[in-house]
Scaffold this active site. Structure first.
Site, short mmCIF file in Angstrom:
data_model
loop_
_atom_site.label_atom_id
_atom_site.label_comp_id
_atom_site.label_asym_id
_atom_site.label_seq_id
_atom_site.Cartn_x
_atom_site.Cartn_y
_atom_site.Cartn_z
N LEU A 25 0.83 -1.21 0.00
CA LEU A 25 0.00 0.00 0.00
C LEU A 25 0.86 1.26 0.00
O LEU A 25 0.52 2.25 -0.64
CB LEU A 25 -0.90 0.01 1.23
CG LEU A 25 -2.16 -0.84 1.12
CD1 LEU A 25 -2.87 -0.92 2.45
CD2 LEU A 25 -3.10 -0.27 0.06
N LYS A 195 7.11 2.95 21.26
CA LYS A 195 8.51 2.53 21.39
C LYS A 195 9.28 2.56 20.07
O LYS A 195 8.79 2.09 19.04
CB LYS A 195 8.58 1.10 21.95
CG LYS A 195 7.83 0.88 23.25
CD LYS A 195 8.31 1.78 24.38
CE LYS A 195 9.50 1.23 25.12
NZ LYS A 195 9.86 2.11 26.26
N LYS A 197 12.53 1.26 19.79
CA LYS A 197 13.62 0.27 19.74
C LYS A 197 13.51 -0.73 18.58
O LYS A 197 14.52 -1.00 17.91
CB LYS A 197 13.70 -0.47 21.09
CG LYS A 197 14.97 -1.29 21.28
CD LYS A 197 16.24 -0.46 21.39
CE LYS A 197 16.44 0.05 22.81
NZ LYS A 197 17.58 0.97 22.91
N THR A 199 12.38 -0.32 15.69
CA THR A 199 12.81 0.38 14.47
C THR A 199 14.34 0.50 14.44
O THR A 199 14.98 0.27 13.40
CB THR A 199 12.16 1.78 14.41
OG1 THR A 199 10.76 1.59 14.32
CG2 THR A 199 12.65 2.59 13.22
N CYS A 388 -16.68 -16.21 -11.74
CA CYS A 388 -15.88 -17.39 -12.10
C CYS A 388 -16.50 -18.66 -11.49
O CYS A 388 -17.49 -19.17 -11.98
CB CYS A 388 -14.43 -17.18 -11.70
SG CYS A 388 -13.31 -18.22 -12.67
N GLY A 390 -18.24 -18.76 -8.98
CA GLY A 390 -19.59 -18.33 -8.60
C GLY A 390 -20.57 -18.50 -9.76
O GLY A 390 -21.71 -18.91 -9.57
N GLN A 392 -20.13 -20.70 -12.17
CA GLN A 392 -20.27 -22.15 -12.34
C GLN A 392 -21.27 -22.72 -11.33
O GLN A 392 -22.06 -23.61 -11.66
CB GLN A 392 -18.90 -22.83 -12.21
CG GLN A 392 -17.93 -22.39 -13.31
CD GLN A 392 -16.51 -22.95 -13.13
OE1 GLN A 392 -16.23 -23.67 -12.19
NE2 GLN A 392 -15.63 -22.60 -14.05
N HIS A 518 -12.92 -12.35 -14.18
CA HIS A 518 -12.75 -11.66 -12.90
C HIS A 518 -12.77 -10.14 -13.11
O HIS A 518 -11.72 -9.53 -13.25
CB HIS A 518 -11.42 -12.05 -12.26
CG HIS A 518 -11.38 -13.47 -11.77
ND1 HIS A 518 -11.81 -13.83 -10.51
CD2 HIS A 518 -11.01 -14.61 -12.38
CE1 HIS A 518 -11.69 -15.13 -10.36
NE2 HIS A 518 -11.20 -15.64 -11.48
N GLU A 520 -13.23 -7.90 -11.02
CA GLU A 520 -12.67 -7.17 -9.87
C GLU A 520 -11.25 -6.69 -10.12
O GLU A 520 -10.81 -5.70 -9.53
CB GLU A 520 -12.73 -8.03 -8.60
CG GLU A 520 -11.79 -9.25 -8.54
CD GLU A 520 -12.37 -10.52 -9.15
OE1 GLU A 520 -13.31 -10.40 -9.97
OE2 GLU A 520 -11.89 -11.62 -8.83
N1 GLN Z 1 -12.18 -23.82 -10.17
C1 GLN Z 1 -12.82 -23.22 -11.30
C2 GLN Z 1 -12.06 -23.49 -12.58
O1 GLN Z 1 -10.91 -23.81 -12.56
C3 GLN Z 1 -13.03 -21.73 -11.10
C4 GLN Z 1 -11.75 -20.97 -10.89
C5 GLN Z 1 -11.96 -19.60 -10.32
O2 GLN Z 1 -12.99 -19.30 -9.73
N2 GLN Z 1 -10.99 -18.72 -10.47
O3 GLN Z 1 -12.60 -23.34 -13.64
#
Ligand code: GLN
Length: 564
Positions: A25, A195, A197, A199, A388, A390, A392, A518, A520
């Protein structure tokens, strides 16, 4: 060996006393401050472990694996770098001991060092140097290169990296290199004192390996007085004004502002003999004030199996916060252990939430809890975001409870089942071989996805073709596509090149979206990802309508459960 661009500046960040002080960070925040003065920067992370990359490590050990656009599986600190700055990061920006030794041993076998004894100094250190310079010089960006050394000073495995940066000071000169050391200044409640120390000891350990820090960044839960700064400066041979306090912050996005208040950016600039420029940090200030004074509040349930270690879902957590910023809302993330979800406690655990997110995951543990959670939110019109694994899970749930395939399963779980799986709704797709070694064998990095007109996905993205990052082995099995469509599921995002299903949605539901990628990884506080902004907005709407429904019913006890 790779050469350094003329006038390129290097800032080396090390850490001491304890791990997890936030070097990532700090590096990211310094990056944002330098970018705010229009300097072109890049960031490099050096990880001293022997894995080639963190791809094969458990999230419990390492936290999240962050994927760059070019498909490198990297340390989660690269996620901070990309969220805080605009530096485009690639595979080269993540260096591990595993990579270094792999390439030195390969060179040795090839005969590149014929006649020589191959040693840590100079061969390993030269390789590290060459990679740092390579990552810095390949890019058109990077007037200033921030290099973070993972681990803590004094670790045996970190020594070659520390030795390398010592040599780089000699090679590049004082005015082109800066050493910043992040350390802990603990507060002892028994004596009521802060304190210095630890550091002092940490700086002593650094000096023993030839490095005198130019700046000390002191993490502390209590304020650090000028008197204490003076003492630390004296004992550590650092200029008093270069002892910088870094108190605990309410939100990580406040850190650049704190460091700026301490004048850290200006001091670094003048130390590197660079020009001072106007700093544009107003946009950061706006974000921090939205986080501190939100107009609304929403609770999101994150159903996963790595919930004890929040680092496992770092990018998702941050993307939810960004989605909150876009909606002027505070987001309270409730971590729900999928293993502990049962038919009996489902309602109690999920009912009061604005939305449910199921993140990525691997393996069979917790799967049934996740499928139950999807069924509950689908049937109760609660906003659902599957990422991902999720997605599936959402597909398996739909197959079992809507499409009538009671034994629908994923090829990933074959080894855990007593009988061979007949209906693999999720499976390896053509061209993906099951027999490959695990490291780096996934579909990784950025791929194109075409969006279906008039879908929720296209309304959110407002584009025809998007690019998102992937990290998975399994895919939806297209053999079942027609049946799913007949039963009301829409495949709204497709990778046309390989005919892979990337986004699914249920138009009858207020907000139900599964994505194989993904999103995110591309969300930033200054540029929240549209899927997360839209999800938070849907969750807010649900929570508002739940509250007013409950108010109408005048049921004050239930109302409590919606308070955030
Ligand atoms: N395990 C699942 C796959 O390999 C999903 C992987 C994940 O969620 N990044 O396809």
């Amino acid at each position: 060996m790779n050469a350094v661009k003329k006038d390129q500046k290097f800032i080396f960040i090390t850490g001491g006393v304890v791990s997890s002080l936030g070097k990532g960070l700090l590096s990211a925040s310094l990056g944002s401050l330098l970018e705010a003065q229009d300097y072109k920067i890049t960031l490099i992370k050096c990880d001293p472990y022997l894995n080639v990359d963190p791809g094969t490590m458990s999230p419990f050990q390492h936290g999240e694996v962050y994927v760059t656009e070019d498909g490198a599986e990297t340390d989660l600190d690269l996620g901070h770098y990309e969220r805080f700055t605009n530096a485009p990061l690639r595979r080269e920006n993540s260096i591990t001991t595993g990579q270094i030794y792999e390439s030195v041993i390969l060179k040795e076998r090839r005969g590149d060092y014929l006649g020589n004894t191959v040693q840590v100094i100079p061969h390993i250190t030269d390789e590290i140097k060459s990679r740092i310079k390579g990552a810095a010089s390949d890019t058109s960006l990077g007037e200033i290169v921030i290099v973070e050394i993972g681990g803590t000073v004094g670790d045996i495995e970190g020594l070659p990296f520390i030795e390398t940066i010592r040599q780089m000071r000699v090679d590049l000169g004082f005015k082109n290199t800066v050493f910043v050391h992040l350390t802990l200044v603990p507060y002892l409640s028994a004596s009521g004192e802060v304190k210095s120390k630890p550091t002092q000891h940490s700086v002593k350990a650094l000096r023993e390996v030839g490095i005198q820090p130019d700046f000390l960044i002191c993490r502390s839960e209590k304020a650090i007085s000028n008197e204490l700064k003076k003492k630390i400066a004296l004992f550590c041979s650092v200029k008093e004004e270069n002892v910088i306090a870094a108190p605990d912050v309410g939100t990580i996005y406040e850190l650049p502002l704190f460091l700026q208040e301490e004048g850290f950016d200006q001091k670094i600039i003048s130390r590197l003999s660079l020009q001072k420029r106007n700093s544009k940090m107003d946009i950061w200030k706006n974000i921090v004030s939205t986080i501190h004074q939100p107009e609304h509040s929403v609770s999101i349930g994150l159903v996963g199996k790595y919930v004890e270690l929040k680092d496992s879902y770092q990018s998702i957590h941050e993307a939810l916060v960004h989605g909150g910023v876009a909606n002027k809302s505070r987001v309270l993330v409730k971590y729900i252990d999928s293993d502990a979800l049962t038919k009996n406690n489902l309602k109690e655990k999920l009912e009061g939430l604005g939305g449910i997110l199921i993140p990525g995951g691997f393996g069979e543990r917790g799967v049934e809890g996740k499928i139950k959670a999807v069924q509950y939110v689908r049937e109760n019109n609660i906003p659902f975001f599957g990422i991902c694994f999720g997605m599936q899970m959402a597909l398996l749930e739909y197959a079992r409870h809507v499409c009538g395939i009671a034994d629908a399963d994923s090829g990933e779980f074959e080894e855990f089942r007593s009988k061979p799986i007949v209906n693999k709704v999720i499976d390896y797709m053509e061209g993906q071989s099951e027999g490959r070694s695990k490291g780096g064998s996934m579909r990784l990095g950025s791929y194109a996805c075409h969006l279906k007109k008039d879908s929720l996905a296209s309304a959110i993205y407002k584009q025809e073709c998007i690019y998102e990052r992937h990290r998975h082995r399994f895919e939806f099995n297209n053999k079942f596509k027609k049946l799913f469509e007949k039963k009301g599921m829409v495949f709204s995002g497709i990778n046309k090149q390989k005919n892979l299903m990337e986004i699914v949605e249920i138009p009858k539901h207020p907000w139900f979206l599964g994505v194989q990628f993904h999103p995110e990884f591309q969300s930033k506080p200054l540029k929240p990802h549209p899927l997360f902004s839209s999800f938070i907005s849907a969750a807010l709407q649900r929570q508002v309508s739940c509250r007013s429904r409950l108010r109408r019913n005048n049921n004050s006890t239930d109302l409590m459960s919606f308070q955030t």
